[in-house]
Write a protein that holds these residues in place. Structure first.
Motif, PDB file in Angstrom:
ATOM      1  N   LYS A  24      -3.531 -18.972 -11.335  1.00 16.89           N
ATOM      2  CA  LYS A  24      -5.026 -18.333 -11.471  1.00 16.89           C
ATOM      3  C   LYS A  24      -5.978 -18.526 -11.629  1.00 16.89           C
ATOM      4  CE  LYS A  24      -3.261 -13.910 -13.349  1.00 16.89           C
ATOM      5  NZ  LYS A  24      -3.414 -12.890 -15.097  1.00 16.89           N
ATOM      6  N   MET A  25      -5.839 -20.064 -11.846  1.00 17.14           N
ATOM      7  CA  MET A  25      -7.103 -21.357 -12.276  1.00 17.14           C
ATOM      8  C   MET A  25      -7.323 -21.800 -11.178  1.00 17.14           C
ATOM      9  SD  MET A  25      -7.044 -22.287 -16.655  1.00 17.14           S
ATOM     10  CE  MET A  25      -6.064 -23.806 -16.045  1.00 17.14           C
ATOM     11  N   LEU A  26      -6.273 -22.482  -9.957  1.00 18.09           N
ATOM     12  CA  LEU A  26      -5.807 -23.173  -9.454  1.00 18.09           C
ATOM     13  C   LEU A  26      -7.582 -22.894  -7.709  1.00 18.09           C
ATOM     14  CD1 LEU A  26      -2.781 -23.158  -7.399  1.00 18.09           C
ATOM     15  CD2 LEU A  26      -4.322 -25.258  -9.141  1.00 18.09           C
ATOM     16  N   ASN A  27      -8.382 -23.674  -7.730  1.00 11.51           N
ATOM     17  CA  ASN A  27      -9.634 -23.001  -6.826  1.00 11.51           C
ATOM     18  C   ASN A  27      -9.272 -24.580  -5.659  1.00 11.51           C
ATOM     19  OD1 ASN A  27     -11.547 -23.357  -5.288  1.00 11.51           O
ATOM     20  ND2 ASN A  27     -12.993 -22.633  -7.142  1.00 11.51           N
ATOM     21  N   LEU A  28      -9.332 -23.753  -3.983  1.00  8.27           N
ATOM     22  CA  LEU A  28      -9.214 -25.648  -3.446  1.00  8.27           C
ATOM     23  C   LEU A  28     -10.095 -25.200  -2.268  1.00  8.27           C
ATOM     24  CD1 LEU A  28      -5.316 -24.706  -2.330  1.00  8.27           C
ATOM     25  CD2 LEU A  28      -5.874 -25.687  -4.034  1.00  8.27           C
ATOM     26  N   LYS A  29     -10.986 -24.995  -2.858  1.00 10.77           N
ATOM     27  CA  LYS A  29     -12.139 -25.636  -2.025  1.00 10.77           C
ATOM     28  C   LYS A  29     -12.774 -27.151  -1.903  1.00 10.77           C
ATOM     29  CE  LYS A  29     -14.730 -21.136  -4.064  1.00 10.77           C
ATOM     30  NZ  LYS A  29     -15.602 -20.209  -3.448  1.00 10.77           N
ATOM     31  N   ALA A  30     -12.281 -27.374  -2.805  1.00 15.01           N
ATOM     32  CA  ALA A  30     -12.378 -29.117  -2.780  1.00 15.01           C
ATOM     33  C   ALA A  30     -11.663 -29.812  -1.561  1.00 15.01           C
ATOM     34  CB  ALA A  30     -12.965 -29.735  -3.742  1.00 15.01           C
ATOM     35  N   VAL A  31     -10.760 -29.042  -1.445  1.00 20.06           N
ATOM     36  CA  VAL A  31      -9.643 -29.628  -0.350  1.00 20.06           C
ATOM     37  C   VAL A  31      -9.078 -29.721   1.468  1.00 20.06           C
ATOM     38  CG1 VAL A  31      -6.825 -30.165  -0.388  1.00 20.06           C
ATOM     39  CG2 VAL A  31      -8.108 -29.179  -2.109  1.00 20.06           C
ATOM     40  N   LYS A  32      -9.424 -30.682   1.958  1.00 22.14           N
ATOM     41  CA  LYS A  32      -8.804 -30.045   3.525  1.00 22.14           C
ATOM     42  C   LYS A  32      -7.717 -29.188   3.509  1.00 22.14           C
ATOM     43  CE  LYS A  32     -10.422 -32.602   7.618  1.00 22.14           C
ATOM     44  NZ  LYS A  32     -11.151 -33.979   8.389  1.00 22.14           N
ATOM     45  N   ARG A  33      -6.374 -31.027   3.196  1.00 22.26           N
ATOM     46  CA  ARG A  33      -5.208 -30.671   3.537  1.00 22.26           C
ATOM     47  C   ARG A  33      -4.237 -30.909   2.432  1.00 22.26           C
ATOM     48  NH1 ARG A  33      -3.997 -32.445   8.948  1.00 22.26           N
ATOM     49  NH2 ARG A  33      -1.371 -31.859   9.441  1.00 22.26           N
ATOM     50  N   ILE A  34      -3.450 -29.979   2.106  1.00 17.96           N
ATOM     51  CA  ILE A  34      -1.745 -30.399   1.056  1.00 17.96           C
ATOM     52  C   ILE A  34      -0.814 -30.714   1.348  1.00 17.96           C
ATOM     53  CG2 ILE A  34      -1.497 -29.617  -0.920  1.00 17.96           C
ATOM     54  CD1 ILE A  34      -3.145 -27.541  -0.936  1.00 17.96           C
ATOM     55  N   THR A  35      -0.992 -32.152   1.379  1.00 17.37           N
ATOM     56  CA  THR A  35       0.781 -32.483   2.041  1.00 17.37           C
ATOM     57  C   THR A  35       1.711 -32.262   0.885  1.00 17.37           C
ATOM     58  OG1 THR A  35      -0.834 -33.690   3.639  1.00 17.37           O
ATOM     59  CG2 THR A  35       1.790 -34.192   3.733  1.00 17.37           C
ATOM     60  N   VAL A  36       3.048 -31.789   1.436  1.00 19.15           N
ATOM     61  CA  VAL A  36       3.763 -31.542   0.186  1.00 19.15           C
ATOM     62  C   VAL A  36       4.968 -32.389   0.648  1.00 19.15           C
ATOM     63  CG1 VAL A  36       5.037 -30.456  -1.396  1.00 19.15           C
ATOM     64  CG2 VAL A  36       2.478 -29.861  -1.079  1.00 19.15           C
ATOM     65  N   THR A  37       5.446 -33.376   0.850  1.00 16.44           N
ATOM     66  CA  THR A  37       6.758 -34.255   1.063  1.00 16.44           C
ATOM     67  C   THR A  37       7.925 -34.037  -0.301  1.00 16.44           C
ATOM     68  OG1 THR A  37       5.354 -35.756   2.129  1.00 16.44           O
ATOM     69  CG2 THR A  37       7.300 -36.579   1.737  1.00 16.44           C
ATOM     70  N   LYS A 117      -6.730 -30.895 -13.212  1.00 14.27           N
ATOM     71  CA  LYS A 117      -7.797 -31.365 -13.808  1.00 14.27           C
ATOM     72  C   LYS A 117      -7.736 -32.023 -12.408  1.00 14.27           C
ATOM     73  CE  LYS A 117      -6.974 -35.143 -17.764  1.00 14.27           C
ATOM     74  NZ  LYS A 117      -5.617 -35.506 -18.395  1.00 14.27           N
ATOM     75  N   TYR A 118      -7.045 -32.280 -11.607  1.00 13.31           N
ATOM     76  CA  TYR A 118      -7.909 -33.715 -10.490  1.00 13.31           C
ATOM     77  C   TYR A 118      -8.655 -33.102 -10.138  1.00 13.31           C
ATOM     78  CZ  TYR A 118      -5.714 -36.740 -14.101  1.00 13.31           C
ATOM     79  OH  TYR A 118      -5.651 -37.563 -14.636  1.00 13.31           O
ATOM     80  N   VAL A 119      -8.520 -31.446  -9.158  1.00 18.74           N
ATOM     81  CA  VAL A 119      -8.765 -30.880  -7.671  1.00 18.74           C
ATOM     82  C   VAL A 119      -9.533 -30.202  -7.902  1.00 18.74           C
ATOM     83  CG1 VAL A 119      -7.729 -29.983  -5.874  1.00 18.74           C
ATOM     84  CG2 VAL A 119      -6.781 -31.870  -6.611  1.00 18.74           C
ATOM     85  N   THR A 120      -9.482 -29.300  -9.106  1.00 21.00           N
ATOM     86  CA  THR A 120     -10.469 -28.161  -9.399  1.00 21.00           C
ATOM     87  C   THR A 120     -11.926 -28.186 -10.028  1.00 21.00           C
ATOM     88  OG1 THR A 120      -8.191 -26.147  -9.917  1.00 21.00           O
ATOM     89  CG2 THR A 120      -9.596 -25.788 -10.064  1.00 21.00           C
ATOM     90  N   VAL A 121     -11.621 -28.926 -10.439  1.00 16.12           N
ATOM     91  CA  VAL A 121     -12.955 -29.170 -11.458  1.00 16.12           C
ATOM     92  C   VAL A 121     -13.422 -30.633  -9.714  1.00 16.12           C
ATOM     93  CG1 VAL A 121     -11.789 -30.358 -12.833  1.00 16.12           C
ATOM     94  CG2 VAL A 121     -11.836 -31.929 -11.695  1.00 16.12           C
TER      95      VAL A 121
END
Length: 144
Positions: A24-37, A117-121
């Motif tokens: 619920k706290m996640l916010n991806l407004k600062a992210v352009k692309r997410i890569t999960v390997t 801690k590192y992306v949503t902020v």
């Protein structure tokens, strides 16, 4: 003489509730692309796949509809990784282009906590569009 009671008054709701709270706290407004390997033959892939399921929920993806989510399934015994590529204006401000997690020994909850801690902020703050004023505030504004 009585003893002071310690501890909590109620039990925690458990791991699923903690994961849901982080989602619920996640916010991806600062992210352009997410890569999960991940390597599906690896034991730690279960936690990474659960993280992928949680981050691809519609409510989370709606925080940034322009964010691309890419999944790479490899079978070369590479450790599981999650990489967040930041938007150029945010990357310029914090002088960091990518945030990279080595998810080999991390649980789903730990991955979500690290993401918060590192992306949503770094997500830009939103200004409220409609500010509701009471009658007394409207009258005070007219007097000025």
């Amino acid at each position: 003489m009585s003893l002071i009671r310690g501890g909590t008054l109620s039990r925690s709701a458990g791991l699923p509730a903690a994961i849901e709270k982080q989602v619920k706290m996640l916010n991806l407004k600062a992210v352009k692309r997410i890569t999960v390997t991940f390597d599906p033959l690896n034991e730690s892939a279960v936690e990474t796949r659960n993280f992928l399921i949680n981050i691809s929920k519609p409510k989370v993806l709606l925080t940034n509809p322009n964010c691309a989510l890419k999944t790479e399934v490899v079978c070369d015994r590479r450790p599981d990784t999650v990489e967040f590529q930041l938007l150029p204006e945010i990357a310029e401000a914090i002088e960091l282009k990518k945030i990279h997690f080595n998810a080999k020994n991390l649980t789903t909850l730990e991955l979500l906590q690290l993401t918060n801690k590192y992306v949503t902020v770094h997500a830009p703050k939103e200004d409220p569009l409609n500010v509701v004023k009471t009658k007394s505030e409207k009258k005070a504004g007219k007097r000025k």
